[in-house]
Design an enzyme around this catalytic site. Structure first.
Site, PDB file in Angstrom:
ATOM      1  N   THR A 117       0.780  -1.086  -0.044  1.00  0.00           N
ATOM      2  CA  THR A 117       0.065  -0.037   0.155  1.00  0.00           C
ATOM      3  C   THR A 117       0.717   1.352   0.148  1.00  0.00           C
ATOM      4  O   THR A 117       1.998   1.368   0.467  1.00  0.00           O
ATOM      5  CB  THR A 117      -1.050   0.144   1.406  1.00  0.00           C
ATOM      6  OG1 THR A 117      -1.328   1.178   1.358  1.00  0.00           O
ATOM      7  CG2 THR A 117      -0.099  -0.164   2.564  1.00  0.00           C
ATOM      8  N   TYR A 141      -1.521   0.261  10.151  1.00  0.00           N
ATOM      9  CA  TYR A 141      -1.689  -0.575   9.072  1.00  0.00           C
ATOM     10  C   TYR A 141      -0.404  -0.296   8.197  1.00  0.00           C
ATOM     11  O   TYR A 141      -0.051  -1.461   7.777  1.00  0.00           O
ATOM     12  CB  TYR A 141      -2.957   0.036   8.332  1.00  0.00           C
ATOM     13  CG  TYR A 141      -3.364  -0.520   6.692  1.00  0.00           C
ATOM     14  CD1 TYR A 141      -3.441  -1.913   6.719  1.00  0.00           C
ATOM     15  CD2 TYR A 141      -3.107   0.425   5.849  1.00  0.00           C
ATOM     16  CE1 TYR A 141      -3.419  -2.293   5.421  1.00  0.00           C
ATOM     17  CE2 TYR A 141      -3.427  -0.060   4.510  1.00  0.00           C
ATOM     18  CZ  TYR A 141      -3.429  -1.263   4.345  1.00  0.00           C
ATOM     19  OH  TYR A 141      -3.485  -1.823   2.966  1.00  0.00           O
ATOM     20  N   LYS A 145       2.529  -3.274   6.722  1.00  0.00           N
ATOM     21  CA  LYS A 145       2.690  -3.557   5.421  1.00  0.00           C
ATOM     22  C   LYS A 145       4.375  -3.566   5.366  1.00  0.00           C
ATOM     23  O   LYS A 145       5.055  -4.209   4.496  1.00  0.00           O
ATOM     24  CB  LYS A 145       2.058  -2.719   4.508  1.00  0.00           C
ATOM     25  CG  LYS A 145       0.525  -3.354   4.774  1.00  0.00           C
ATOM     26  CD  LYS A 145       0.340  -4.542   4.018  1.00  0.00           C
ATOM     27  CE  LYS A 145      -1.154  -4.706   3.827  1.00  0.00           C
ATOM     28  NZ  LYS A 145      -1.750  -6.030   2.938  1.00  0.00           N
ATOM     29  N   ARG A 276     -10.405  12.461  10.087  1.00  0.00           N
ATOM     30  CA  ARG A 276     -10.216  11.003  10.696  1.00  0.00           C
ATOM     31  C   ARG A 276      -8.667  10.809  10.952  1.00  0.00           C
ATOM     32  O   ARG A 276      -7.924  11.092  10.199  1.00  0.00           O
ATOM     33  CB  ARG A 276     -10.590  10.047   9.705  1.00  0.00           C
ATOM     34  CG  ARG A 276     -11.053   8.624  10.127  1.00  0.00           C
ATOM     35  CD  ARG A 276     -11.473   7.764   8.858  1.00  0.00           C
ATOM     36  NE  ARG A 276     -10.634   7.667   7.740  1.00  0.00           N
ATOM     37  CZ  ARG A 276     -10.698   6.938   6.454  1.00  0.00           C
ATOM     38  NH1 ARG A 276     -12.052   6.250   6.322  1.00  0.00           N
ATOM     39  NH2 ARG A 276     -10.077   6.869   5.650  1.00  0.00           N
TER      40      ARG A 276
END
Ligand code: UFG
Length: 323
Positions: A117, A141, A145, A276
């Site tokens: 990603t 997250y 990765k 967010r």
């Protein structure tokens, strides 16, 4: 080739499975259905319901199917959730993934194709983003990765396991038969289209004070069928390393909402919310390396085409994979 696909019941995995089979490959799907859907598994694939945490089953499955290629999609992939539950991300995306790497060695797999990603980069110093930017993720997250990419490099050095890590920007759109259905939907395009379908009253805009022209976050949206094409090219011998996959064009949250309005012919009500947590303001790819070295040839680069395909699928399947 014999391709072993983890997460083949999920959004991106299911469409790659469909395209692999259309191209004549022999596919086994391994998925625990925690995020994916049984109905999203192409009927022409062999399906094994299993979890990466079950070391014996994953090793037996890879070995007994004489898998030549592993495509590893299975992962938790929500930036926001990873900020509140990092343990889940490091456990599922890193720790259990080691069982799959060991299965690849045990089964003498030729190539490992990994879903990575652009969240590995964090807040980029340069736009558009090439593969040699520093990796400074700002959420667990992205960090999970990065760690898995490091494991891939060690398995290559020490065991000779060849790999391609594809760093996706924002995957979106649908094929004719398969599309995006998360049990809890957090992604922008499906959430906006839910309003167009009359399934929710309004769409939230997270953050209107970012340093961007209209104050909302900018992302590079890439059609799922173009992503699938890149996976097939990545299987070829001699192609290794890290590749960004995006269109090199950024669209703000407001621009995405406007395009959804045009395509659906429906007014989308919005509500402005605060930022967010974990969201970088602007992510835009340079996919030059994939274009040159993978011979990647994206065909559905425009935001309109991406949203048209998503809208067609959601209209046809208003409840996703639920009956
Ligand atoms: N957004 C809204 N309202 C919503 C949903 C999202 O304003 O209802 C905003 C987000 O705050 C963000 C943008 O729209 O600014 C895109 O959000 P998405 O949730 O659709 O996608 P993300 O960029 O957060 O994440 C996705 C994948 C990740 C991947 C990342 C790379 O979920 O796996 O793209 O950019 F790493």
């Amino acid at each position: 080739m014999k391709v072993f696909v983890t997460g083949g019941a999920g959004y991106i995995g299911s469409i790659c499975v469909e395209q692999l089979i259309n191209s004549g490959h022999d596919v086994v799907v391994f998925d625990n259905l925690s995020e994916g859907h049984q109905k999203a598994v192409d009927k022409r694939a062999r399906f094994i319901e299993g979890c990466l945490s079950d070391r014996e089953t994953i090793i037996n499955s890879v070995v007994s199917n004489k898998s030549q290629i592993i495509m590893h999609f299975a992962a938790n992939a929500l930036v926001g959730e990873s900020m509140v539950n990092p343990s889940k991300y490091f456990r599922n995306n890193v720790a259990y993934g080691i069982n799959l790497l060991d299965a690849a060695i045990e089964g003498k797999v030729e190539k490992f194709v990994f879903s990575s990603t652009c969240a590995t980069y964090g807040i980029p110093e340069v736009i558009p983003m090439s593969e040699n930017l520093p990796l400074n993720p700002i959420n667990p997250y992205g960090e999970s990765k990065v760690i898995f990419e490091k494991l891939l490099q060690w398995y290559y050095k020490l065991h000779g396991l060849e790999f391609v890590a594809l760093r996706y920007f924002n995957a979106a759109g649908a094929s004719e038969n398969f599309g995006e259905h998360h049990r809890i939907e957090t992604h922008l395009i499906p959430n906006v289209l839910k309003v167009a379908l009359g399934q929710s009253n309004q769409c939230k805009i997270f953050g209107t004070d970012y340093p961007t022209p209209d104050g909302t976050c900018i992302r590079d949206y890439i059609h799922i069928l173009d992503l699938a094409q890149a996976h097939m090219l990545a299987m070829e011998k001699g192609k290794n390393g890290f590749f960004n996959l995006g269109n090199g064009e950024g669209y703000s949250v407001r621009q995405v909402i406007d395009t959804c309005e045009q395509i659906s012919g429906t007014k989308i009500a919005t509500v402005e919310e605060s930022r967010r947590s974990g969201d970088p303001p602007r992510l835009i790819a340079s996919a030059q390396k994939a274009l040159e070295e993978l011979n990647w040839n994206p065909k559905f680069g425009s935001l309109e085409k991406i949203i048209e395909s998503a809208w067609a699928w959601h209209k046809k399947n208003p409840n996703g994979y639920n009956v």
